[in-house]
Design a protein around this motif. Structure first.
Motif, PDB file in Angstrom:
ATOM      1  N   CYS A 187       0.972  -1.115   0.086  1.00 51.15           N
ATOM      2  CA  CYS A 187      -0.078  -0.004  -0.082  1.00 51.15           C
ATOM      3  C   CYS A 187       0.844   1.165  -0.076  1.00 51.15           C
ATOM      4  O   CYS A 187       1.687   1.322   0.796  1.00 51.15           O
ATOM      5  CB  CYS A 187      -0.896  -0.020   1.030  1.00 51.15           C
ATOM      6  SG  CYS A 187      -1.589   1.581   1.338  1.00 51.15           S
ATOM      7  N   ASN A 189       0.212   4.151   0.569  1.00 53.23           N
ATOM      8  CA  ASN A 189       0.007   5.112   1.854  1.00 53.23           C
ATOM      9  C   ASN A 189       0.413   4.557   3.172  1.00 53.23           C
ATOM     10  O   ASN A 189       1.137   5.287   3.871  1.00 53.23           O
ATOM     11  CB  ASN A 189      -1.564   5.163   2.007  1.00 53.23           C
ATOM     12  CG  ASN A 189      -1.854   6.083   3.060  1.00 53.23           C
ATOM     13  OD1 ASN A 189      -1.663   7.067   3.159  1.00 53.23           O
ATOM     14  ND2 ASN A 189      -2.704   5.718   4.302  1.00 53.23           N
ATOM     15  N   CYS A 190       0.385   3.319   3.759  1.00 55.71           N
ATOM     16  CA  CYS A 190       0.610   2.882   5.074  1.00 55.71           C
ATOM     17  C   CYS A 190       2.062   1.920   4.686  1.00 55.71           C
ATOM     18  O   CYS A 190       2.602   1.663   5.798  1.00 55.71           O
ATOM     19  CB  CYS A 190      -0.299   2.275   5.669  1.00 55.71           C
ATOM     20  SG  CYS A 190      -0.712   0.667   4.858  1.00 55.71           S
ATOM     21  N   HIS A 393      -7.494  -2.643   4.666  1.00 56.91           N
ATOM     22  CA  HIS A 393      -7.534  -2.183   3.246  1.00 56.91           C
ATOM     23  C   HIS A 393      -8.963  -2.700   2.403  1.00 56.91           C
ATOM     24  O   HIS A 393      -9.502  -3.834   2.828  1.00 56.91           O
ATOM     25  CB  HIS A 393      -6.382  -2.785   2.560  1.00 56.91           C
ATOM     26  CG  HIS A 393      -5.163  -2.128   3.049  1.00 56.91           C
ATOM     27  ND1 HIS A 393      -4.275  -2.437   3.773  1.00 56.91           N
ATOM     28  CD2 HIS A 393      -4.493  -0.851   2.693  1.00 56.91           C
ATOM     29  CE1 HIS A 393      -3.201  -1.722   4.204  1.00 56.91           C
ATOM     30  NE2 HIS A 393      -3.449  -0.506   3.578  1.00 56.91           N
ATOM     31  N   CYS A 417      -7.360   2.657   2.239  1.00 65.35           N
ATOM     32  CA  CYS A 417      -6.719   2.531   3.420  1.00 65.35           C
ATOM     33  C   CYS A 417      -7.097   3.039   4.854  1.00 65.35           C
ATOM     34  O   CYS A 417      -7.265   4.359   4.904  1.00 65.35           O
ATOM     35  CB  CYS A 417      -5.176   3.034   3.143  1.00 65.35           C
ATOM     36  SG  CYS A 417      -4.107   2.729   4.581  1.00 65.35           S
TER      37      CYS A 417
HETATM   38 ZN   LIG Z   1      -2.470   1.225   3.536  1.00 67.79          ZN
END
Ligand SMILES: [Zn+2]
Length: 422
Positions: A187, A189-190, A393, A417
């Motif tokens: 991911c 984002n994270c 997710h 997310c």
């Molecule tokens: Zn994520």
């Protein structure tokens, strides 16, 4: 209704009474105890006097009426009594679910959401909104129940429900954002990696047995094929399997029509697979020979070919060949095989089938300049999942058909997310 009773010479007829009940449902929050008692009496009386009329629209009206009254639990019995659950109207379920959540009978509510999903393949945004509202009022209940439901049922939601989830979690103070998942499952984002798609040997064996017994011996999907052709095919597979790749010849030849110029895609694809030294089965029809052109002899020497009659359906043959070959065998097709998952005998088996398809279906990519690539299947699980403590997710798709959802037959359009605070 009182007006009709006072003015009319006769009792209001059943249709009028049912219309009255429906209008009461629309204003249920304003009903007095006396109103509720009246609705209850009408429902019980029309049920008693019209047992010959019972159909889904009739019962929908009765259930809407009962859900305005303390007798709402009777709806469960009526829902259960329907011989064919597919005949029950969505509205009958949703009214009972709203009432169950309102009364904090949460197990009843969730079990009905599950039944509705199993029977109609629909996730109504409004019933999840009802759950979120209950959580807002009573802190003993958690938003996460929605994510857990989506995870357990491996469904991909549409934008409406995704937007609701986004809005509620944001209000709640959780960090929630749309994200991009990299090809390896990370991911952006994270930085967590999504779970891999996994099928154990015993799951595959169960799938194989289920497919062979229900689909093949039952012959329901080979109806268009002659028994002779089916036997020839089975013998052919027995003598030539296992394969590395099973190619859906017609699908590859025609599904990408117009995307590649001046050459036959099926020929290019087979040459790539031959170069990779894969053991290939090409399943198709006789007229594919023309598309293979003057390289047919070269391909014939390096690929096992089975051409069926024009009447046959291709997908059962492809699945047979792939499943007979074993857990590692890949399949190259754009056909989503939607029809087949429901032929298998239970939802657990359908989920294994979906995972198997995701794990084993090769992806064909055509880049500008007619460059053709065969990409390995996407390695990560494309369903709602918890990736780390409190990190979820959630895949979702653009709206294609309002109110519907789909199993992960193809890559979902978008991901969210969520860092929950629970
Ligand atoms: Zn994520």
């Amino acid at each position: 209704m009182r007006y009709i009773k006072e003015c009319g010479q006769t009792k209001p007829n059943t249709i009028l009474q049912l219309l009255y009940i429906r209008s009461c449902y629309a204003s249920q929050d304003q009903l007095t105890d006396e109103d509720q008692h009246e609705i209850q009496t009408i429902c019980l009386s029309i049920l008693k006097n019209n047992s010959h009329l019972v159909n889904s629209t009739f019962m929908e009206g009765i259930i809407m009426g009962l859900c305005c009254t303390p007798l709402w639990r009777n709806s469960l019995e009526y829902l259960n009594n329907f011989k064919n659950e597919k005949d029950i109207k969505i509205r009958a379920y949703s009214c009972t679910i709203f009432k169950a959540f309102k009364e904090e009978e949460i197990d009843i509510g969730w079990s009905l959401i599950q039944t509705m999903y199993n029977q109609h393949e629909i996730l109504l945004t409004s019933v999840f909104a009802a759950w979120f509202n209950l959580c807002d009022i009573n802190k003993n209940y958690s938003y996460q129940k929605v994510l857990e439901f989506l995870r357990d049922n491996e469904c991909i939601v549409r934008t409406h429900l995704a937007e609701l989830i986004h809005e509620k979690y944001k209000q709640y103070g959780s960090k929630i954002t749309t994200t991009i998942i990299k090809p390896d499952g990370r991911c952006t984002n994270c930085n967590q990696i999504l779970k891999p798609v996994e099928i154990t040997n015993s799951e595959f064996k169960a799938l194989q047995e289920s497919f062979m017994s229900r689909v093949v011996i039952g012959k329901n999907i080979f109806n268009n094929s002659s028994p002779q052709e089916l036997n020839n095919f089975k013998d052919f597979i027995k003598n030539t399997a296992p394969y590395d790749v099973v190619v859906d010849g017609l699908n590859v030849a025609y599904a990408y029509r117009g995307k590649i110029a001046n050459d036959s895609l099926i020929k290019i694809v087979l040459k790539i697979l031959i170069k990779q030294k894969s053991k290939v089965l090409l399943f198709g029809r006789k007229h594919l020979v023309q598309q293979l052109g003057n390289e047919f002899n070269f391909i014939k020497r390096n690929v096992n070919i089975f051409f069926a009659d024009d009447l046959s359906k291709d997908d059962p043959f492809l699945l047979y060949a792939a499943m007979y070959s074993g857990i590692q065998t890949k399949i190259l097709t754009r056909d989503l095989m939607r029809g087949h998952k429901f032929l298998l005998n239970n939802s657990k088996m359908q989920n294994i089938f979906q995972k198997w398809l995701q794990k084993n279906r090769l992806i064909l990519k055509i880049r500008p300049q007619n460059e053709v690539f065969i990409r390995n299947p996407i390695p990560y699980l494309q369903t709602t999942q918890e990736s780390g403590k409190g990190i979820w997710h959630l895949p979702y798709e653009e709206i294609k058909e309002p109110g519907s959802w789909s199993k992960p037959n193809s890559s979902p359009d978008n991901w969210m997310c969520i860092k929950t605070l629970d």
